[in-house]
Structure formats: C-alpha cells, structure tokens
Design a protein around this motif. Structure first.
Motif, PDB file in Angstrom:
ATOM      1  N   ASP A   6      31.195  24.316  21.079  1.00  0.00           N
ATOM      2  CA  ASP A   6      32.242  23.286  21.146  1.00  0.00           C
ATOM      3  C   ASP A   6      32.235  22.422  19.888  1.00  0.00           C
ATOM      4  OD1 ASP A   6      32.924  24.267  23.635  1.00  0.00           O
ATOM      5  OD2 ASP A   6      31.981  22.620  24.747  1.00  0.00           O
ATOM      6  N   LEU A   7      31.040  22.025  19.444  1.00  0.00           N
ATOM      7  CA  LEU A   7      30.926  21.202  18.239  1.00  0.00           C
ATOM      8  C   LEU A   7      31.468  21.935  17.021  1.00  0.00           C
ATOM      9  CD1 LEU A   7      29.800  18.685  16.700  1.00  0.00           C
ATOM     10  CD2 LEU A   7      27.658  19.988  16.483  1.00  0.00           C
ATOM     11  N   LEU A   8      31.085  23.205  16.858  1.00  0.00           N
ATOM     12  CA  LEU A   8      31.523  23.960  15.685  1.00  0.00           C
ATOM     13  C   LEU A   8      33.019  24.247  15.721  1.00  0.00           C
ATOM     14  CD1 LEU A   8      28.486  26.357  15.220  1.00  0.00           C
ATOM     15  CD2 LEU A   8      28.906  24.105  14.189  1.00  0.00           C
ATOM     16  N   ALA A   9      33.565  24.469  16.909  1.00  0.00           N
ATOM     17  CA  ALA A   9      35.023  24.644  17.030  1.00  0.00           C
ATOM     18  C   ALA A   9      35.735  23.356  16.613  1.00  0.00           C
ATOM     19  CB  ALA A   9      35.389  25.037  18.457  1.00  0.00           C
ATOM     20  N   TRP A  10      35.168  22.222  16.992  1.00  0.00           N
ATOM     21  CA  TRP A  10      35.736  20.930  16.588  1.00  0.00           C
ATOM     22  C   TRP A  10      35.720  20.797  15.069  1.00  0.00           C
ATOM     23  CZ3 TRP A  10      32.961  16.328  14.861  1.00  0.00           C
ATOM     24  CH2 TRP A  10      33.768  15.196  14.781  1.00  0.00           C
ATOM     25  N   TYR A  11      34.594  21.158  14.434  1.00  0.00           N
ATOM     26  CA  TYR A  11      34.501  21.087  12.979  1.00  0.00           C
ATOM     27  C   TYR A  11      35.533  21.984  12.297  1.00  0.00           C
ATOM     28  CZ  TYR A  11      30.681  17.984  11.955  1.00  0.00           C
ATOM     29  OH  TYR A  11      29.926  16.861  11.798  1.00  0.00           O
ATOM     30  N   GLU A  12      35.736  23.175  12.830  1.00  0.00           N
ATOM     31  CA  GLU A  12      36.675  24.096  12.188  1.00  0.00           C
ATOM     32  C   GLU A  12      38.124  23.662  12.362  1.00  0.00           C
ATOM     33  OE1 GLU A  12      34.875  28.391  11.515  1.00  0.00           O
ATOM     34  OE2 GLU A  12      35.280  28.032  13.637  1.00  0.00           O
ATOM     35  N   THR A  13      38.394  22.769  13.291  1.00  0.00           N
ATOM     36  CA  THR A  13      39.773  22.307  13.524  1.00  0.00           C
ATOM     37  C   THR A  13      39.906  20.807  13.288  1.00  0.00           C
ATOM     38  OG1 THR A  13      39.309  22.017  15.888  1.00  0.00           O
ATOM     39  CG2 THR A  13      40.223  24.150  15.198  1.00  0.00           C
ATOM     40  N   LEU A  14      38.954  20.223  12.568  1.00  0.00           N
ATOM     41  CA  LEU A  14      38.918  18.785  12.323  1.00  0.00           C
ATOM     42  C   LEU A  14      40.175  18.314  11.599  1.00  0.00           C
ATOM     43  CD1 LEU A  14      36.818  16.544  12.833  1.00  0.00           C
ATOM     44  CD2 LEU A  14      35.947  16.967  10.540  1.00  0.00           C
ATOM     45  N   THR A  15      40.767  17.253  12.122  1.00  0.00           N
ATOM     46  CA  THR A  15      41.914  16.590  11.500  1.00  0.00           C
ATOM     47  C   THR A  15      41.714  15.087  11.668  1.00  0.00           C
ATOM     48  OG1 THR A  15      43.277  16.417  13.497  1.00  0.00           O
ATOM     49  CG2 THR A  15      43.446  18.488  12.215  1.00  0.00           C
ATOM     50  N   PRO A  16      42.497  14.271  10.972  1.00  0.00           N
ATOM     51  CA  PRO A  16      42.391  12.829  11.204  1.00  0.00           C
ATOM     52  C   PRO A  16      42.623  12.463  12.677  1.00  0.00           C
ATOM     53  CG  PRO A  16      43.629  13.245   9.198  1.00  0.00           C
ATOM     54  CD  PRO A  16      43.414  14.583   9.861  1.00  0.00           C
ATOM     55  N   THR A  65      41.690  14.149  15.293  1.00  0.00           N
ATOM     56  CA  THR A  65      40.594  14.539  16.181  1.00  0.00           C
ATOM     57  C   THR A  65      39.319  13.735  15.928  1.00  0.00           C
ATOM     58  OG1 THR A  65      39.846  16.326  14.717  1.00  0.00           O
ATOM     59  CG2 THR A  65      41.484  16.893  16.416  1.00  0.00           C
ATOM     60  N   LEU A  66      39.351  12.786  15.008  1.00  0.00           N
ATOM     61  CA  LEU A  66      38.163  11.991  14.709  1.00  0.00           C
ATOM     62  C   LEU A  66      37.727  11.106  15.879  1.00  0.00           C
ATOM     63  CD1 LEU A  66      38.736  10.931  10.998  1.00  0.00           C
ATOM     64  CD2 LEU A  66      37.319  12.778  11.900  1.00  0.00           C
ATOM     65  N   ASP A  67      38.640  10.809  16.787  1.00  0.00           N
ATOM     66  CA  ASP A  67      38.272  10.002  17.950  1.00  0.00           C
ATOM     67  C   ASP A  67      37.312  10.734  18.880  1.00  0.00           C
ATOM     68  OD1 ASP A  67      39.731   7.833  17.093  1.00  0.00           O
ATOM     69  OD2 ASP A  67      41.527   8.379  18.223  1.00  0.00           O
ATOM     70  N   ALA A  68      37.099  12.032  18.661  1.00  0.00           N
ATOM     71  CA  ALA A  68      36.179  12.811  19.491  1.00  0.00           C
ATOM     72  C   ALA A  68      34.721  12.684  19.033  1.00  0.00           C
ATOM     73  CB  ALA A  68      36.591  14.283  19.500  1.00  0.00           C
ATOM     74  N   ALA A 124      30.686   4.819  14.495  1.00  0.00           N
ATOM     75  CA  ALA A 124      31.572   4.225  13.477  1.00  0.00           C
ATOM     76  C   ALA A 124      31.242   4.774  12.090  1.00  0.00           C
ATOM     77  CB  ALA A 124      31.473   2.709  13.504  1.00  0.00           C
ATOM     78  N   GLY A 125      29.964   4.876  11.762  1.00  0.00           N
ATOM     79  CA  GLY A 125      29.576   5.388  10.452  1.00  0.00           C
ATOM     80  C   GLY A 125      29.953   6.845  10.261  1.00  0.00           C
ATOM     81  N   ILE A 126      29.714   7.651  11.279  1.00  0.00           N
ATOM     82  CA  ILE A 126      30.050   9.074  11.201  1.00  0.00           C
ATOM     83  C   ILE A 126      31.553   9.256  11.075  1.00  0.00           C
ATOM     84  CG2 ILE A 126      30.009  11.261  12.478  1.00  0.00           C
ATOM     85  CD1 ILE A 126      27.266  10.250  13.642  1.00  0.00           C
ATOM     86  N   ARG A 127      32.298   8.526  11.884  1.00  0.00           N
ATOM     87  CA  ARG A 127      33.760   8.612  11.814  1.00  0.00           C
ATOM     88  C   ARG A 127      34.256   8.199  10.429  1.00  0.00           C
ATOM     89  NH1 ARG A 127      38.744   6.898  12.478  1.00  0.00           N
ATOM     90  NH2 ARG A 127      40.027   7.684  14.181  1.00  0.00           N
ATOM     91  N   ARG A 128      33.644   7.150   9.861  1.00  0.00           N
ATOM     92  CA  ARG A 128      34.042   6.640   8.543  1.00  0.00           C
ATOM     93  C   ARG A 128      33.851   7.708   7.457  1.00  0.00           C
ATOM     94  NH1 ARG A 128      31.669   2.157   9.201  1.00  0.00           N
ATOM     95  NH2 ARG A 128      29.689   2.699   8.226  1.00  0.00           N
ATOM     96  N   ILE A 129      32.766   8.488   7.546  1.00  0.00           N
ATOM     97  CA  ILE A 129      32.538   9.554   6.554  1.00  0.00           C
ATOM     98  C   ILE A 129      33.667  10.579   6.596  1.00  0.00           C
ATOM     99  CG2 ILE A 129      31.089  11.572   6.056  1.00  0.00           C
ATOM    100  CD1 ILE A 129      28.682   9.794   6.713  1.00  0.00           C
ATOM    101  N   PHE A 130      34.049  10.996   7.808  1.00  0.00           N
ATOM    102  CA  PHE A 130      35.106  12.005   7.909  1.00  0.00           C
ATOM    103  C   PHE A 130      36.475  11.428   7.564  1.00  0.00           C
ATOM    104  CE2 PHE A 130      31.803  13.925  10.645  1.00  0.00           C
ATOM    105  CZ  PHE A 130      31.579  15.035   9.846  1.00  0.00           C
ATOM    106  N   ALA A 131      36.719  10.185   7.930  1.00  0.00           N
ATOM    107  CA  ALA A 131      37.987   9.545   7.555  1.00  0.00           C
ATOM    108  C   ALA A 131      38.098   9.481   6.033  1.00  0.00           C
ATOM    109  CB  ALA A 131      38.083   8.152   8.176  1.00  0.00           C
TER     110      ALA A 131
END
Length: 139
Positions: free
Chosen positions: A6-16, A18-21, A43-50
């Motif tokens: 599930d985590l890796l599927a999320w990474y492969e489909t990551l978009t702005p 989907t960051l709330d997940a 918050a820190g992890i989300r900030r990196i991807f944002a």
C-alpha cells in the motif's frame, strides 16, 4: 507485507492531492532522512513532498526491488523529475522500519547526491565530475 504494498503504491501515484495521506502511512513521530533533509512527524514529512512538487516538474517514483525482514524493508527506486525543462533521474533506496500498527516509524533514503544530481547540473556538474575523477582510483 500488505502495508508495504500500500505504501509503495502510494509513492508511485504521489500527487499534491494525495499528500494528506501521510498520517495513514507514517507514525505521528516518524523520522524521515535523506541527503538534504531530516524531519520528524507528519508536518515535516508532508513539507518535504510538498517542496518536491513546488520545485520539480512532473516528479514520480518507480519502485523496483524490495526486501522485507521482520518489521523493516529496503526498497530500491528511481525518481524521475524535470528541472527547468531538463529531465533527470535519481536512483536510490529506502530503509523503512514499521511500528506495531504497520505505519512507518523510520524512513531513511540512500542515494549519491554527487553522482545522481550534482554532476548532472549544468553549472556545477563539471566541477563535481572533476572532483570525482581526482578521488577515483586509476584503472
């Protein structure tokens, strides 16, 4: 390990969008570290991807191998992105530790910033390539 899938599927489909997940996949106090960042918590992890979405063009991860042992996994990946119209790729791996609830408690990315990024950039690339050549063992 279904949690890992599930985590890796999320990474492969990551978009702005989907960051709330992040809280679904990462523990409240999860630690994330890569060659440029070290943060704790959602918050820190989300900030990196944002920031990734703000500073790169069409970023996406392609997952390759995965090794699972107990409560941890190691995953190899390729990160594709654009920067000022130029396409780049970074090859790396991630060491993941999971808590009892299946969420990531520790995420450490391993990749060579000099080889995978700096030496490919037009302004500093030649200097980085020269330095790498100076420290390389002659064949």
């Amino acid at each position: 390990m279904n949690v890992l899938d599930d985590l890796l599927a999320w990474y492969e489909t990551l978009t702005p969008d989907t960051l709330d997940a992040v809280p679904r996949f990462y523990d409240d106090h999860a630690r994330f570290k890569d060659p440029f960042n070290e943060v704790h918590g959602h918050a820190g992890i989300r900030r990196i991807f944002a920031h990734m979405f703000e500073t790169t063009e069409s970023p996406r991860f392609v997952i390759h191998e995965r090794i699972v042992q107990g409560d941890q996994a190691f995953v190899t990946w390729t990160f594709h992105f654009g920067l000022r119209g130029q396409a780049y790729t970074v090859v790396g791996g991630s060491h993941l530790r999971f808590g009892a609830d299946g969420r990531v408690t520790e995420h450490r990315d391993y990749w060579d910033a000099a080889e995978e990024l700096f030496q490919k950039l037009p302004v500093i690339g030649p200097a980085v390539r020269w330095l790498r050549g100076r420290f390389a063992v002659s064949h």
